[in-house]
Design a protein around this motif. Sequence first.
Motif, PDB file in Angstrom:
ATOM      1  N   THR A 117     -14.155 -35.508  -2.715  1.00 24.25           N
ATOM      2  CA  THR A 117     -13.862 -36.277  -1.521  1.00 24.25           C
ATOM      3  C   THR A 117     -15.205 -37.261  -1.035  1.00 24.25           C
ATOM      4  N   CYS A 120     -15.350 -40.094  -3.607  1.00 21.94           N
ATOM      5  CA  CYS A 120     -14.105 -40.996  -3.601  1.00 21.94           C
ATOM      6  C   CYS A 120     -14.035 -42.110  -2.404  1.00 21.94           C
ATOM      7  N   MET A 121     -14.819 -41.508  -1.312  1.00 18.91           N
ATOM      8  CA  MET A 121     -15.080 -42.142   0.003  1.00 18.91           C
ATOM      9  C   MET A 121     -16.239 -43.070  -0.174  1.00 18.91           C
ATOM     10  N   GLN A 123     -16.865 -44.634  -3.064  1.00 18.65           N
ATOM     11  CA  GLN A 123     -16.242 -45.587  -4.439  1.00 18.65           C
ATOM     12  C   GLN A 123     -15.231 -46.532  -3.572  1.00 18.65           C
ATOM     13  N   ASN A 124     -14.291 -45.846  -2.654  1.00 18.62           N
ATOM     14  CA  ASN A 124     -13.192 -46.515  -2.347  1.00 18.62           C
ATOM     15  C   ASN A 124     -13.017 -46.623  -0.786  1.00 18.62           C
ATOM     16  N   GLN A 127      -9.833 -45.418   2.888  1.00 21.27           N
ATOM     17  CA  GLN A 127      -8.330 -45.706   2.584  1.00 21.27           C
ATOM     18  C   GLN A 127      -8.104 -45.192   1.141  1.00 21.27           C
ATOM     19  N   GLY A 128      -9.126 -44.546   0.642  1.00 23.86           N
ATOM     20  CA  GLY A 128      -8.960 -44.100  -0.647  1.00 23.86           C
ATOM     21  C   GLY A 128      -8.813 -42.494  -0.665  1.00 23.86           C
ATOM     22  N   LEU A 129      -8.980 -41.967   0.621  1.00 26.68           N
ATOM     23  CA  LEU A 129      -9.045 -40.567   0.845  1.00 26.68           C
ATOM     24  C   LEU A 129      -7.709 -39.913   0.513  1.00 26.68           C
ATOM     25  N   TYR A 130      -7.812 -38.680  -0.194  1.00 28.43           N
ATOM     26  CA  TYR A 130      -6.360 -37.947  -0.483  1.00 28.43           C
ATOM     27  C   TYR A 130      -5.947 -37.288   1.077  1.00 28.43           C
TER      28      TYR A 130
END
Length: 410
Positions: A117, A120-121, A123-124, A127-130
């Motif tokens: 997580t 992901c945050m 990098q993206n 809005q990219g969080l699961y």
Amino acid sequence: MRRVVITGIGAVTPLGNSIEATWRSALEGKTGIGPLLKFDSSGFTAKTAAEVKDFRMEDYMLVNKRHRMDRFAQYAVAASIMAVRDSGVIAGKHAEPERIGVYFGTAAGGLESFEETYKCMNQNGIQGLYPFAATMVISNMAASQVSIAIGARGYNNTSVLSCASSSNAIGEAFRVIQRGEADIMIAGGSEASITPIGIGAFCAMGAISSNPDPATSCRPFDKDRDGLVMGEGSGVLVLETLESALKREAKIYGEIAGYSTVSDAYHITSPSPGGEGCVRAMELALAGSGLHKKDIDYINAHGTSTRYNDIAETQAIKTCFQEFAHKIPISSTKSMTGHMMGAAGAVEAIFTLLTIKNSTILPTINLVTPDPECDLDYVPAAARKAPVKAALSNALGFGGHNTALIFKAY
């Protein structure tokens, strides 16, 4: 107080993805330790780990549900389904769902999901969080997902006591049944902390083995040991009132006779001098069990393969059992499973029960050159046939947690 017995067991371990495979490998003295493969270990002093292999969550759950769980929760659900099937208990038939509870232990919870997580945050962005990121990380999700999977609507709790987490969960589940708050408890622990942070933190502490040879990297009580080896997986027990088990003619693995948990109040990583906290935990568990020190036929040691733990636990056993200490067979099954952290106590409780059931004591493998300060009978190299009517399992955790469980034959 109501008597509490164990009627089902289940496990996912580095030795196998079932109780049968795990016990068979342990009897043969095989190691579940191999090269560290879950991530690139370049730059890490640790090169080995006791990883779960060939695990298939789809054998236990639909794909869409599986993707909402961290691996620690997946292992917990799989082992719990095995244990419930093994027990033969059916919610609504043998007990009302409201009288079936869950108590799970974990040290790190969803550590892998936390790391993913965070990446992901970075990098993206947010809005990219699961959408299920939060529920995959928190430590209570093993207990929650297990209760959902098996339909247990009663008492539900989570223990986070470092390496003593699942022993504590079993002991507290035992007390829940004794108090009359449940008739059946699904209790155990789960861990999946073989991750860059999980391994890296122990490397930074200097507590993990740097031995690159999987066959010899974990060697409890041996003079040449150089630290623990990280393991992962889950162990689960079905605890039940003796009355309920007899009523439905269930098979019984053994009975919980005693339990205690105490604190060193000494240091966040080192055990108290002489293992004083471990001494008190064992003595209190014995006092509650109604057994005498001479009645204990086997001890499953915490035995982490670290200098401080192995020596302190040896000293604690000598202090507690006095003239009987040298007569009691002791083994560290971590020599084969690695240190499964929050799942360790539950898997070792299962080994203790099966030792009683099968009259066979598991070995401490890799014990070639005993540490002079560790001079008890650690059952080196090979399993040993011996009658075992009562046995004790120790679990010691960072922060000064000391938990002891005593099981006896029924």
